[in-house]
Design an enzyme around this catalytic site. Structure first.
Site, mmCIF file in Angstrom:
data_model
loop_
_atom_site.group_PDB
_atom_site.id
_atom_site.type_symbol
_atom_site.label_atom_id
_atom_site.label_comp_id
_atom_site.label_asym_id
_atom_site.label_seq_id
_atom_site.Cartn_x
_atom_site.Cartn_y
_atom_site.Cartn_z
ATOM 1 N N GLU A 110 -24.901 -36.721 -42.315
ATOM 2 C CA GLU A 110 -24.239 -37.017 -40.888
ATOM 3 C C GLU A 110 -23.880 -35.670 -39.978
ATOM 4 O O GLU A 110 -23.534 -34.746 -40.715
ATOM 5 C CB GLU A 110 -22.858 -37.806 -40.975
ATOM 6 C CG GLU A 110 -22.133 -38.397 -39.696
ATOM 7 C CD GLU A 110 -20.823 -39.179 -40.058
ATOM 8 O OE1 GLU A 110 -20.449 -39.746 -39.108
ATOM 9 O OE2 GLU A 110 -20.466 -39.399 -41.232
ATOM 10 N N LYS A 118 -24.040 -44.430 -33.937
ATOM 11 C CA LYS A 118 -23.235 -44.959 -34.654
ATOM 12 C C LYS A 118 -22.156 -45.948 -34.319
ATOM 13 O O LYS A 118 -21.653 -45.977 -33.208
ATOM 14 C CB LYS A 118 -22.131 -43.899 -35.383
ATOM 15 C CG LYS A 118 -21.304 -44.140 -36.577
ATOM 16 C CD LYS A 118 -20.503 -43.084 -37.305
ATOM 17 C CE LYS A 118 -19.626 -43.315 -38.159
ATOM 18 N NZ LYS A 118 -19.076 -42.189 -38.919
ATOM 19 N N CYS A 137 -22.423 -43.541 -42.300
ATOM 20 C CA CYS A 137 -21.085 -43.433 -43.082
ATOM 21 C C CYS A 137 -20.293 -44.705 -42.939
ATOM 22 O O CYS A 137 -20.423 -45.621 -43.857
ATOM 23 C CB CYS A 137 -20.370 -42.444 -42.519
ATOM 24 S SG CYS A 137 -19.050 -41.523 -43.585
ATOM 25 N N SER A 182 3.977 -16.816 -60.453
ATOM 26 C CA SER A 182 5.374 -16.900 -60.903
ATOM 27 C C SER A 182 5.398 -17.092 -62.643
ATOM 28 O O SER A 182 6.387 -17.118 -63.124
ATOM 29 C CB SER A 182 5.983 -17.927 -60.254
ATOM 30 O OG SER A 182 5.548 -19.229 -60.555
#
Length: 694
Positions: A45, A114, A175, A357
């Site tokens: 895409e 689309k 998609c 840490s």
């Protein structure tokens, strides 16, 4: 007729607005397709401009440059004698569309917009594009002059159509059209499409990859078709990692499946199959035939081109015997690591700086960077390509070739333990030992003198005595936060001066290490060392991080990990004799936080509905009144700290309940702290439940 067809689907690591780089990767993919005798190339895409251009899609430049790239593709010799499908934005009649452009031998055959936008989670496609609503309708599109000159045509078909080849019929999805309950492949295959190609931009989430493949398999099996799925890979300049996993599936059987996570910028999957297999499968599904016979015809663009080749030249691609996806812990080891690599190689930085840490969170970040180095070295050992070139460019050493991940980690990662008077020898040793195991360039610094000066000068200016941890809540929090915020200042000093101290140029990107659960609760100091450039674990839960670090300890041979996991999480901002722990400070456990997060975001629960669900989920653990207290405490804490979400360091999205404010979780910054109405309803629910018991 036993026609044997060959097509390819492509995975590309594209980058928003990198038109030149994107074009070269597209050309390379087409070159590989032709080497593999493919007759059709399907791409992902918006591959020409990059998927995550976002508001740049509103600019005419993005469309103009996309057409310029397409013109170059049309002219290029590599793009001749193969049917090609690419993704780009196209404006038609004043409306911006997300499109597939199909061309063959310099001719534009179809521009397919689309039809269904993706607007949930991380996606906001309707902000920039409009879905094509004219089903089975095709219009003339007037091509830009730059295309008309090359193609020798003024107009091209624009709309919802199939391609009718000499030997088969091809349909298109983009998609979200696959994920939608009214998927476009349903009507297309009923109207005779044998092949569905899908150009996609789907992102990674832990435990998600198998779901996408199951959708493809179901579509292919139920409809009787070959489904070619092409997905993007990489961060593409955003907070998500696009995870590849392109696939070719025939009648429900997986013929090819791409890498889930990879350093390859270009991956091509090619399959050879018999078209008759599709036809036979369709005929066997009698209910499909009945519906197909009553299906309205689809507009078709006829093309004198065939996917078929001589059966003597090609061997059929057999279904994969086994399809497996990596475990969630391995996804964390790969996804955020490759997201960091994409960001680093596309930035002017020369590495990373991490305040280490010695706790699970910062140790996880260090191990993710080490995993990145492992992936890079493993790749370089098998390839001599762009990855090695990127490493050399970042390190400004044209002869460097890493053979050991620890060697590379020492050059790309600087860790620093920033001790205060409240730091323990335990965490100092954890940090030092882990740094030695992964090979990072480790440093230590004592921040107490600076913190003492801040406190002293502030007290003088306010005309008050020196604040104390044993004093008011305001005093205690101020003394904790001055340590936390001083660490941010030191982190950026180290990031800017570490290369200088080595006689090198450049700077380091500051990594932070606040997990997704702490972000939801707001359990971090604003502008402390949770503020930085990138946060690879900002979209990962504490539960998944613990599983990951245990996995990585065994997988990577890191002996210190077991001790780090066993130690109670602590900020070490109060005097050591107070035995400060994170869960005590938060007033809730990390396990509870994970419940709250999933109910709040994916399941869309407010305070009352969260309470209603937890009464059933926790019925064997807590009484209703205690559950109500916990839910109220969470929401009060969440509301009081929600403003912190607006400054979260960009993180790699990996959990579906991430509170990331900029894209994924669009909610108010400020809330009513008392939730009067909601909490009253919770109290009524508790009363009713307790009355039923009595």
């Amino acid at each position: 007729m036993a026609e044997v067809a060959t097509l390819s689907t492509v995975t590309l690591n594209q980058f928003a607005l990198d038109f030149e780089g994107n074009k070269q990767r597209i050309l390379r993919s087409i070159e590989i397709c032709k080497e593999e005798k493919s007759r059709f190339r399907c791409g992902p895409e918006l591959e020409i401009c990059g998927y995550n251009c976002q508001d740049h899609f509103l600019e005419s430049d993005t469309r103009t440059h996309s057409w310029e790239v397409l013109a170059d593709l049309l002219k290029d010799d590599i793009c001749q004698n193969i049917l090609i499908d690419v993704g780009m934005p196209v404006m038609h009649n004043g409306v911006n569309y997300n499109c597939r452009v199909v061309f063959l031998n310099k001719k534009i055959l179809l521009i397919r917009p689309k039809m269904i936008m993706c607007d949930d989670g991380n996606y906001r496609e309707s902000r920039w594009f409009t879905g094509w609503t004219k089903k089975r309708h095709v219009e003339d599109y007037v091509l830009p002059e730059i295309i008309a000159v090359v193609a020798g045509q003024r107009k091209a078909p624009f709309g919802d159509a199939l391609l009718q080849l000499a030997d088969t019929k091809i349909g298109f999805e983009i998609c979200e059209e696959l994920w939608n309950p009214m998927s476009t492949h349903l009507e297309q295959t009923l109207a005779g499409a044998d092949i569905i190609v899908n150009g996609s931009g789907s992102h990674a989430e832990i435990r998600k990859a198998s779901y996408a493949l199951e959708l493809i398999k179901t579509a292919s099996s139920k409809c009787g078709c070959l489904y070619a799925f092409s997905n993007l890979r990489g961060c593409d300049g955003e907070r998500v990692y696009l995870n590849g996993c392109s696939a070719i599936v025939l009648n429900g059987d997986v013929l090819k499946l791409g890498e889930q996570y990879s350093l390859d910028d270009v991956e091509v999957l090619t399959a050879t199959f018999q078209l008759d297999e599709i036809h036979s499968h369709k005929i066997k599904i009698r209910s499909r035939s009945l519906v197909g016979a009553n299906t309205e015809s689809y507009p078709c663009i006829e093309i004198p081109w065939s996917l078929s080749t001589s059966t003597r030249q090609r061997s059929l691609t057999l279904p994969l015997e086994k399809v497996e996806f990596i475990c969630p812990e391995a996804e964390i080891a790969c996804g955020p690591a490759l997201w960091l690599w994409d960001y680093l190689r596309r930035s002017p930085a020369s590495g990373f700086l991490l305040p280490l840490s010695g706790g699970v969170d910062s140790s996880s970040v260090a191990i993710i960077v080490f995993s990145m180095c492992r992936l890079i070295v493993n790749h370089i050992n098998n390839h001599d390509d762009q990855v090695l070139n990127d490493v050399r460019r970042i390190l400004k050493d044209s002869s460097f070739k890493p053979t050991d991940p620890r060697e590379l980690c020492g050059k790309l990662l600087t860790t620093c333990y920033m001790a205060s008077e409240n730091s323990s020898d335990t965490t100092r040793n954890f940090a030092k030992s882990l740094a030695a195991e992964i090979g990072s360039n480790h440093r230590e610094i004592n921040i107490s003198p600076v913190c003492a000066t801040f406190v002293e000068e502030t007290a003088k200016a306010l005309g008050k005595g020196t604040p104390s941890f044993a004093g008011t809540r305001a005093e205690n929090l101020a003394l904790q936060n001055v340590q936390a915020r001083s660490r941010m200042v030191f982190a950026y000093m180290f990031a800017q001066l570490t290369p200088w101290s080595r006689g090198e140029g450049g700077f380091l990107l500051v990594l932070t290490s606040a997990n997704v659960d702490e972000a939801i609760r707001g359990y971090f100091t604003k502008y402390d060392c949770s503020a930085g450039d990138l946060n690879p674990i900002g979209g990962i839960s504490k539960t998944d991080l613990k599983r990951f670090i245990i996995y990585a300890g065994k997988k990577f041979g890191l002996k210190m990990v077991a001790q780090i996991v066993e130690a109670p999480p602590t900020a070490e901002l109060c005097p050591l004799e107070t035995n400060q722990t994170d869960e005590q400070d938060m007033g809730m456990t990390y396990e509870e936080l994970s419940y709250y997060g999933k109910l709040r975001k994916p399941l869309a629960c407010g305070p009352f509905s969260m309470m209603a669900r937890l009464i059933h989920l926790w019925k064997d653990k807590h009484e209703p009144r205690e559950i109500a207290r916990k839910v109220k405490h969470f929401y009060v804490s969440y509301a009081a700290n929600r403003h912190k979400m607006s400054i979260l360091t960009p993180s790699c999205h990996m959990e579906n309940y991430s509170p990331e404010d900029h894209r994924h979780d669009l909610r108010p910054i400020f809330y009513p702290l008392d939730f009067t109405w909601q909490f009253r309803r919770i109290d009524e629910l508790v009363h009713n439940v307790e009355s039923e018991v009595d």
